[in-house]
Motif scaffolding. Structure first.
Motif, PDB file in Angstrom:
ATOM      1  N   PRO A  20       0.802  -1.231   0.000  1.00 52.47           N
ATOM      2  CA  PRO A  20       0.000   0.000   0.000  1.00 52.47           C
ATOM      3  C   PRO A  20       0.833   1.279   0.000  1.00 52.47           C
ATOM      4  CG  PRO A  20      -0.108  -1.099   2.138  1.00 52.47           C
ATOM      5  CD  PRO A  20       0.537  -2.043   1.199  1.00 52.47           C
ATOM      6  N   TRP A  21       1.914   1.291   0.790  1.00 52.15           N
ATOM      7  CA  TRP A  21       2.702   2.531   0.846  1.00 52.15           C
ATOM      8  C   TRP A  21       3.401   2.806  -0.475  1.00 52.15           C
ATOM      9  CZ3 TRP A  21       1.089   5.788   3.970  1.00 52.15           C
ATOM     10  CH2 TRP A  21       0.692   5.466   5.266  1.00 52.15           C
ATOM     11  N   ARG A  22       3.804   1.753  -1.172  1.00 51.99           N
ATOM     12  CA  ARG A  22       4.422   1.957  -2.482  1.00 51.99           C
ATOM     13  C   ARG A  22       3.403   2.519  -3.476  1.00 51.99           C
ATOM     14  NH1 ARG A  22       8.054  -3.510  -3.632  1.00 51.99           N
ATOM     15  NH2 ARG A  22       9.307  -3.432  -1.713  1.00 51.99           N
ATOM     16  N   ALA A  23       2.197   1.970  -3.433  1.00 53.63           N
ATOM     17  CA  ALA A  23       1.158   2.449  -4.347  1.00 53.63           C
ATOM     18  C   ALA A  23       0.797   3.899  -4.056  1.00 53.63           C
ATOM     19  CB  ALA A  23      -0.083   1.561  -4.238  1.00 53.63           C
ATOM     20  N   ILE A  24       0.633   4.211  -2.767  1.00 53.88           N
ATOM     21  CA  ILE A  24       0.296   5.593  -2.399  1.00 53.88           C
ATOM     22  C   ILE A  24       1.444   6.528  -2.762  1.00 53.88           C
ATOM     23  CG2 ILE A  24      -0.196   7.127  -0.459  1.00 53.88           C
ATOM     24  CD1 ILE A  24      -1.586   4.699   0.887  1.00 53.88           C
ATOM     25  N   GLY A  25       2.683   6.093  -2.469  1.00 54.23           N
ATOM     26  CA  GLY A  25       3.841   6.921  -2.793  1.00 54.23           C
ATOM     27  C   GLY A  25       3.989   7.149  -4.286  1.00 54.23           C
ATOM     28  N   ALA A  26       3.719   6.099  -5.095  1.00 56.72           N
ATOM     29  CA  ALA A  26       3.819   6.237  -6.543  1.00 56.72           C
ATOM     30  C   ALA A  26       2.780   7.229  -7.069  1.00 56.72           C
ATOM     31  CB  ALA A  26       3.636   4.875  -7.205  1.00 56.72           C
ATOM     32  N   LEU A 207      -9.330  11.656  -4.566  1.00 60.45           N
ATOM     33  CA  LEU A 207      -8.818  10.961  -5.744  1.00 60.45           C
ATOM     34  C   LEU A 207      -9.165  11.723  -7.018  1.00 60.45           C
ATOM     35  CD1 LEU A 207      -7.333   8.474  -6.766  1.00 60.45           C
ATOM     36  CD2 LEU A 207      -9.534   7.316  -6.942  1.00 60.45           C
ATOM     37  N   ALA A 208     -10.385  12.244  -7.092  1.00 56.56           N
ATOM     38  CA  ALA A 208     -10.782  13.011  -8.277  1.00 56.56           C
ATOM     39  C   ALA A 208      -9.959  14.284  -8.408  1.00 56.56           C
ATOM     40  CB  ALA A 208     -12.274  13.347  -8.204  1.00 56.56           C
ATOM     41  N   ALA A 209      -9.755  14.978  -7.283  1.00 56.06           N
ATOM     42  CA  ALA A 209      -8.994  16.231  -7.320  1.00 56.06           C
ATOM     43  C   ALA A 209      -7.545  16.005  -7.722  1.00 56.06           C
ATOM     44  CB  ALA A 209      -9.069  16.920  -5.963  1.00 56.06           C
ATOM     45  N   THR A 210      -6.926  14.939  -7.218  1.00 46.54           N
ATOM     46  CA  THR A 210      -5.538  14.662  -7.592  1.00 46.54           C
ATOM     47  C   THR A 210      -5.448  14.200  -9.046  1.00 46.54           C
ATOM     48  OG1 THR A 210      -5.781  12.440  -6.611  1.00 46.54           O
ATOM     49  CG2 THR A 210      -4.742  14.152  -5.263  1.00 46.54           C
ATOM     50  N   SER A 211      -6.466  13.502  -9.536  1.00 43.85           N
ATOM     51  CA  SER A 211      -6.494  13.125 -10.952  1.00 43.85           C
ATOM     52  C   SER A 211      -6.547  14.363 -11.832  1.00 43.85           C
ATOM     53  CB  SER A 211      -7.699  12.222 -11.248  1.00 43.85           C
ATOM     54  OG  SER A 211      -7.648  11.026 -10.515  1.00 43.85           O
ATOM     55  N   VAL A 317      -9.136   6.441 -13.957  1.00 45.86           N
ATOM     56  CA  VAL A 317      -9.219   4.981 -13.963  1.00 45.86           C
ATOM     57  C   VAL A 317      -7.980   4.386 -13.303  1.00 45.86           C
ATOM     58  CG1 VAL A 317      -9.171   2.938 -15.444  1.00 45.86           C
ATOM     59  CG2 VAL A 317     -10.731   4.819 -15.969  1.00 45.86           C
ATOM     60  N   LEU A 318      -6.804   4.905 -13.661  1.00 42.72           N
ATOM     61  CA  LEU A 318      -5.558   4.413 -13.073  1.00 42.72           C
ATOM     62  C   LEU A 318      -5.568   4.561 -11.553  1.00 42.72           C
ATOM     63  CD1 LEU A 318      -2.646   3.369 -13.427  1.00 42.72           C
ATOM     64  CD2 LEU A 318      -1.931   5.767 -13.660  1.00 42.72           C
ATOM     65  N   GLY A 319      -5.994   5.712 -11.063  1.00 49.21           N
ATOM     66  CA  GLY A 319      -6.039   5.919  -9.622  1.00 49.21           C
ATOM     67  C   GLY A 319      -7.040   5.014  -8.931  1.00 49.21           C
ATOM     68  N   SER A 320      -8.170   4.765  -9.608  1.00 41.74           N
ATOM     69  CA  SER A 320      -9.223   3.951  -8.997  1.00 41.74           C
ATOM     70  C   SER A 320      -8.816   2.498  -8.818  1.00 41.74           C
ATOM     71  CB  SER A 320     -10.496   4.034  -9.850  1.00 41.74           C
ATOM     72  OG  SER A 320     -10.975   5.366  -9.904  1.00 41.74           O
ATOM     73  N   ILE A 321      -7.966   1.979  -9.710  1.00 38.23           N
ATOM     74  CA  ILE A 321      -7.599   0.561  -9.608  1.00 38.23           C
ATOM     75  C   ILE A 321      -6.235   0.358  -8.949  1.00 38.23           C
ATOM     76  CG2 ILE A 321      -8.998  -0.028 -11.613  1.00 38.23           C
ATOM     77  CD1 ILE A 321      -6.453  -0.214 -13.269  1.00 38.23           C
ATOM     78  N   THR A 322      -5.589   1.451  -8.523  1.00 32.20           N
ATOM     79  CA  THR A 322      -4.278   1.305  -7.860  1.00 32.20           C
ATOM     80  C   THR A 322      -4.271   1.946  -6.479  1.00 32.20           C
ATOM     81  OG1 THR A 322      -3.471   3.289  -9.014  1.00 32.20           O
ATOM     82  CG2 THR A 322      -3.001   1.158 -10.028  1.00 32.20           C
ATOM     83  N   VAL A 323      -4.281   3.262  -6.426  1.00 29.55           N
ATOM     84  CA  VAL A 323      -4.127   3.921  -5.132  1.00 29.55           C
ATOM     85  C   VAL A 323      -5.369   3.761  -4.264  1.00 29.55           C
ATOM     86  CG1 VAL A 323      -4.960   6.204  -5.847  1.00 29.55           C
ATOM     87  CG2 VAL A 323      -3.286   6.031  -4.011  1.00 29.55           C
ATOM     88  N   LEU A 324      -6.546   3.659  -4.863  1.00 32.93           N
ATOM     89  CA  LEU A 324      -7.764   3.499  -4.064  1.00 32.93           C
ATOM     90  C   LEU A 324      -7.745   2.196  -3.258  1.00 32.93           C
ATOM     91  CD1 LEU A 324     -10.516   4.494  -3.182  1.00 32.93           C
ATOM     92  CD2 LEU A 324     -11.497   3.540  -5.280  1.00 32.93           C
ATOM     93  N   PRO A 325      -7.419   1.032  -3.859  1.00 33.33           N
ATOM     94  CA  PRO A 325      -7.310  -0.184  -3.037  1.00 33.33           C
ATOM     95  C   PRO A 325      -6.273  -0.046  -1.927  1.00 33.33           C
ATOM     96  CG  PRO A 325      -7.376  -0.760  -5.357  1.00 33.33           C
ATOM     97  CD  PRO A 325      -7.249   0.732  -5.288  1.00 33.33           C
ATOM     98  N   ALA A 326      -5.158   0.627  -2.224  1.00 39.54           N
ATOM     99  CA  ALA A 326      -4.124   0.815  -1.200  1.00 39.54           C
ATOM    100  C   ALA A 326      -4.657   1.626  -0.029  1.00 39.54           C
ATOM    101  CB  ALA A 326      -2.898   1.486  -1.814  1.00 39.54           C
ATOM    102  N   LEU A 327      -5.378   2.695  -0.331  1.00 32.93           N
ATOM    103  CA  LEU A 327      -5.953   3.521   0.734  1.00 32.93           C
ATOM    104  C   LEU A 327      -6.955   2.726   1.564  1.00 32.93           C
ATOM    105  CD1 LEU A 327      -6.542   6.898  -1.155  1.00 32.93           C
ATOM    106  CD2 LEU A 327      -4.978   6.522   0.763  1.00 32.93           C
TER     107      LEU A 327
END
Length: 647
Positions: A20-26, A207-211, A317-327
């Protein structure tokens, strides 16, 4: 698991959940890198050359090459005060002299022309030519305001190329900034109402704002390939917030449902990835396909909007399937904290009283009990809304489409009515010599001017013939005594292009073209008239293929396309009723120009189809999931309908 549309989000979610920390950091690094790009690379914006179309585009290019683009001009209109019945001509002449003297003292003014009376001598016009490097007319406006203040018995107003552009840009900028600033807090409030917990409500918005931030940053280098229209940032914000929140909301909702059923956080995330993650990929692909239809218009603005929209959807889409699960894995049940006491209790009470999805089930119940009747009634409503679209009239934006609350708009409108040859619709005939002498070109243009003078469709312009410094290019300005939206403007231009101009210029060894604002409007409309059907066909075909590949059902793909087409028809009908016929114009505080601005139907089409596909995919995915589990279709439809987040 063999389906790549399921495997991709599953693998991405599993990796993000395990690291999770790698995904959030990326994700943070991506956003920071993109923002850094925007700071390091200047954005390449669209130029006037990017908007050249048809014969008017050729005329404009010839003018630019010959350096014959006239300088920006401003006009000072002197009329009687509305409370007076007549203009004091002697005083008006004196005021015109004061305006002339004051304007000559302004550094950005190159020349001041002689005052001109209108036809019935009830208004006096002072034409002012600005310098080539003048960026605004603020100093001139201040000088004119001083003269106006000294003569309260008269109306002394200024408007022109620079002042009206600045006024419109300022108003549009204010409106877009208001929409951008409002969208985030309004979305957050809606999420709070839905979840009743601050973190759960904040995750989709974050997530939307950072996208959006990442996309705006990435658009800086991309703008050197596809020039950026000034409105693209606002488009990115609005589309990015819409799809970003949607994708996060459905993913988060499914994860919470699975946790409520007893799954661990990791198991819930994996199930959400397999179901909602799959839907997000399909939905994102459908939105991207719809937005790609804008490229078929081959217009600089649409190209820019399509690029920005496609990019922000892909990033979301990228954020929803990567950083969202990590969060979600890191937060676990803390996603339900801190709870907003009143909202939390209210939602729980509604859920206990109505059951999960109680409201939607009550709305859907009659439809499931009487599907044929519901289909007929719904179809009748849609057809009724779509019928007015058959009479839709489109036209490029004109003064009539601008808010009259802008003083410069009112002034230019009055100038156009009082001085049609100078301020109204007009045509410019551009001739570039390829062997003809300057004398031959002048004689031919004089012949054309004389022929146009005998035609009721044209009026003489004070600008006459202008020749470039090297003598190779000449222009003839002709006025049109009609409002910009009058059908006779287009007829007159076609007559000029097919009869008058060839009769006078065809024998010259020269290239010629008819341009000007009215010709640009005609060329843009003619090019776009055949593109709407092309874009509709392209978007529906591509989205149908996506639905077919996703659901492996020709029936579902066909139904989705029919519903999209019906939605487009209903939307176009509503546009026609409101903006062409003026329904609800009082409540919406606008004046109908009698037509729909020509780019709006295309824009509405792709946005509507793209976003409606979102909901088709999410609803049908859940219904299919229930059917695969062995439920009867009617029950699967009832349970698959979107429900509020599970507690």
């Amino acid at each position: 698991m063999g389906n790549p549309l399921t495997a991709v989000p599953m693998r991405a979610a599993r990796w993000s959940a395990e690291h999770p920390w790698r995904a959030i950091g990326a994700w943070v690094a991506l956003v920071a890198f993109a923002v850094g790009l925007a700071m390091a690379i200047p954005t390449a914006e669209t130029t006037d050359a990017d908007y050249r179309v048809g014969e008017s585009g050729r005329a404009d290019a010839m003018l630019a090459e010959a350096d014959l683009h006239g300088p920006d001009t401003e006009s000072v209109l002197i009329t009687a005060d509305p409370a007076d019945t007549a203009l004091d001509r002697q005083e008006a002449t004196a005021v015109a002299a004061e305006v002339t003297a004051a304007a000559r003292e302004v550094g950005d003014v190159a020349a001041v022309g002689a005052p001109q009376w209108d036809g019935d001598r009830t208004a006096l016009l002072v034409p002012i030519e600005m310098t080539e490097d003048a960026e605004d007319a603020a100093a001139l406006q201040a000088a004119v305001d001083d003269v106006a203040a000294a003569h309260p018995g008269l109306q002394v107003r200024e408007a022109g190329d620079l002042s009206i552009d600045d006024a419109i840009d300022e108003r549009v900028g204010e409106d877009l900034r208001t929409a951008e600033v409002t969208s985030v807090p309004v979305t957050l409030v809606l999420m709070l109402l839905a979840f009743g917990a601050l973190i759960a409500a904040g995750i989709p918005v974050l997530l939307a704002a950072t996208s959006v931030a990442a996309t705006i940053g990435l658009m800086a280098p991309l703008s050197h390939l596809v020039p950026s229209d000034p409105t693209v940032a606002s488009m990115i914000v609005l589309i990015g917030m819409a799809v970003g929140v949607d994708y996060s909301l459905f993913y988060l909702k499914r994860e919470r449902e699975e946790r409520a059923r007893g799954s661990s956080t990791l198991e819930a995330v994996e199930i959400a990835a397999q179901t909602s993650g799959h839907s997000i990929l399909v939905s994102g692909g459908a939105v991207i396909a719809a937005m790609a239809g804008l490229f078929l218009v081959t217009d600089a603005t649409f190209n820019s909007l399509a690029t920005g929209s496609i990019l922000v959807v892909a990033v979301a889409v990228l954020g929803s399937i990567t950083v969202l699960p990590a969060l979600l894995v890191k937060l676990g049940r803390w996603a339900d904290r801190p709870r907003v006491p009143l909202l939390w209790r209210l939602n729980r009470r509604l859920t206990d009283r109505l059951g999960r999805g109680g409201i939607s089930r009550r709305l859907l119940g009659p439809v499931l009990r009487h599907p044929a009747v519901a289909l007929l009634l719904g179809g009748a409503v849609v057809v009724g809304l779509a019928v007015p679209a058959l009479g839709m009239t489109t036209h490029t934006s004109t003064l009539e489409t601008l808010p009259t609350s802008i003083p410069e708009v009112r002034t230019v409108a009055e100038l156009s009515s009082r001085y049609p040859a100078e301020e109204g619709a007009g045509a410019t005939v551009v001739v570039r010599s390829e062997g003809a002498s300057a004398a031959e070109i002048d004689a031919a243009l004089a012949e054309l001017s004389a022929a146009a003078a005998t035609d009721d469709d044209f009026v003489a312009s004070g600008r006459g013939v202008t020749t470039s410094a090297d003598g190779t290019t000449s222009t003839l300005a002709l006025g049109l005594p009609y409002p910009e939206t009058d059908e006779r403007v287009d007829d007159a231009l076609r007559d000029l292009r097919t009869d008058l101009a060839p009769a006078a210029l065809a024998d010259l060894d020269a290239e010629y073209a008819v341009g000007g604002p009215a010709a640009e409007s005609l060329d843009f409309s003619e090019r776009q008239s055949g593109r709407l059907a092309l874009v509709v066909g392209f978007v529906l075909l591509l989205t149908t293929l996506i639905m077919l590949l996703s659901f492996r059902s020709l029936v579902l793909a066909g139904i989705s396309s029919v519903l999209n087409l019906a939605s487009v028809g209903a939307a176009f009908g509503a546009l026609t009723l409101v903006f062409q016929h003026g329904w609800l114009s009082g409540a919406l505080d606008f004046t109908s120009p009698g037509f729909v601005i020509d780019w709006i139907p295309l824009f509405v089409l792709v946005v509507l189809v793209g976003l409606s596909m979102d909901y088709h995919v999410f609803v049908l995915s859940r219904v299919r999931e229930h059917v695969a589990a062995g439920l009867p279709t009617r029950v699967a439809v009832a349970r698959g309908w979107p429900t509020p987040p599970a507690w």
